[in-house]
Scaffold this active site. Structure first.
Site, PDB file in Angstrom:
ATOM      1  N   THR A  18      10.232  -4.633   6.538  1.00 16.33           N
ATOM      2  CA  THR A  18       8.767  -4.627   6.535  1.00 16.33           C
ATOM      3  C   THR A  18       8.229  -5.393   5.332  1.00 16.33           C
ATOM      4  OG1 THR A  18       8.833  -2.517   5.370  1.00 16.33           O
ATOM      5  CG2 THR A  18       8.626  -2.420   7.751  1.00 16.33           C
ATOM      6  N   SER A 255       7.595  -1.371  -5.581  1.00 21.19           N
ATOM      7  CA  SER A 255       7.417  -1.320  -4.138  1.00 21.19           C
ATOM      8  C   SER A 255       7.356  -2.762  -3.650  1.00 21.19           C
ATOM      9  CB  SER A 255       6.128  -0.589  -3.773  1.00 21.19           C
ATOM     10  OG  SER A 255       5.027  -1.419  -4.087  1.00 21.19           O
ATOM     11  N   LYS A 256       7.201  -2.877  -2.328  1.00 17.88           N
ATOM     12  CA  LYS A 256       7.182  -4.238  -1.771  1.00 17.88           C
ATOM     13  C   LYS A 256       5.963  -5.011  -2.245  1.00 17.88           C
ATOM     14  CE  LYS A 256      10.396  -3.218   1.851  1.00 17.88           C
ATOM     15  NZ  LYS A 256      10.664  -2.505   3.076  1.00 17.88           N
ATOM     16  N   ARG A 257       5.033  -4.323  -2.909  1.00 11.23           N
ATOM     17  CA  ARG A 257       3.856  -5.016  -3.439  1.00 11.23           C
ATOM     18  C   ARG A 257       4.174  -5.781  -4.737  1.00 11.23           C
ATOM     19  NH1 ARG A 257       2.017  -0.291  -1.128  1.00 11.23           N
ATOM     20  NH2 ARG A 257       2.531   0.911  -2.973  1.00 11.23           N
TER      21      ARG A 257
END
Ligand code: GLU
Length: 280
Positions: A18, A255-257
């Site tokens: 994701t 996080s993916k951020r």
């Protein structure tokens, strides 16, 4: 395996396609990789691609590339096959469904018509900061045949309120979480029929013969939920090893951020995996 000898160690890494993997994933996966290696065992790669709204094919290709670049090797997975496939969760829906039917037949789950954001989010692993709120139990006591027709229904696992779930965690030591207080009745199947992270994870770890689950400490509460699912399905849980989380300079969990700390960006800016590891 020699008869009567200890079972072969089987670990796994379970990326979700994701977004791009970041340094926090790399550290957890590196620990999983090292533990499988030091036990002379097998590492399985499972592609956790159940969240059709957020999964992108390019992220699957990217995680293979990034993990290989980082030096992580696995012996079973969607790319190389193995005796416990398929290794992508979206292809394992029949196995998840079968386990759900058993829970339903045993009365361990109940239909819930509450429309809540967390029902939609159930398919994602609830990392500590965004773990689902305690479910107030609105639909808990309604008889199955009294569910209003035409309403979308999710299915929740009925937790034994007040029971203390304990385990000895390989990474974090002795752990205890209280059902009904640290977590409530949790979703096992969403209204669209997609199994939740909790159910799919337990079913697949069991079916793939995983002997130790290595993952981030943000999933400790999920482990308590999963221990209940193992018991309800009549399976022995694996060992658990939760890794400390990497945080950014402000102490926020990666996080993916955190694009700057994605493995792609690090590689493109000339970082070397061995130097990144040396900082741990
Ligand atoms: N795919 C899950 C995640 O992204 C893995 C959780 C687990 O290792 O159980 O966090």
């Amino acid at each position: 395996m020699a008869s009567g000898g200890p079972p072969v160690y089987r670990g796994r890494i379970a990326p979700s396609p994701t977004g791009h993997l970041h340094l926090g994933h790399a550290r957890t996966f590196w620990i999983a990789h090292g533990r499988a290696e030091s036990h002379g065992g097998v590492l399985v790669l499972r592609n956790e691609d159940l969240d059709a709204d957020r999964v992108r094919r390019e992220f699957v290709e990217a995680f293979f590339e990034d993990l290989r670049w980082f030096g992580i090797r696995w012996q079973e997975g969607p790319d190389c096959g193995g005796p416990h496939g398929p290794y992508s969760q979206s292809e394992r829906r029949a196995v998840h469904q079968e386990a759900f039917e058993r829970l339903r037949a045993a009365g361990q789950v109940y239909p819930c018509v509450c429309s809540r954001k967390d029902i939609q989010a159930a398919v994602r692993a609830p990392h500590a900061a965004d773990d689902e709120p305690l479910y107030p139990g609105t639909c808990r006591c309604r008889p199955v045949d009294a569910v209003p027709a035409g309403r979308p229904v999710s299915w929740r696992f009925r937790v034994p309120d007040g029971e203390v779930l304990t385990w000895n965690d390989g990474g974090q030591g002795s752990q205890a979480r209280i059902a009904g207080r640290d977590f409530g009745d949790f979703v096992v199947v969403r209204p669209d029929g997609v199994p939740s992270y909790q159910l799919a994870c337990v079913v697949d770890d069991h079916a793939m013969g995983i002997t130790e689950v290595v993952r981030g400490a943000d999933l400790l509460v999920s482990t308590a939920r999963q221990i209940l699912l193992y018991r309800a399905l009549g399976w022995a849980p694996p060992a658990f090893f939760h890794c400390p989380l990497l945080t950014d300079a402000q102490g926020v969990r990666l996080s993916k951020r955190h694009a700057a700390l994605s493995l792609r960006t690090l590689r493109d800016t000339g970082a070397h995996p061995s130097e990144l590891r040396a900082a741990w």
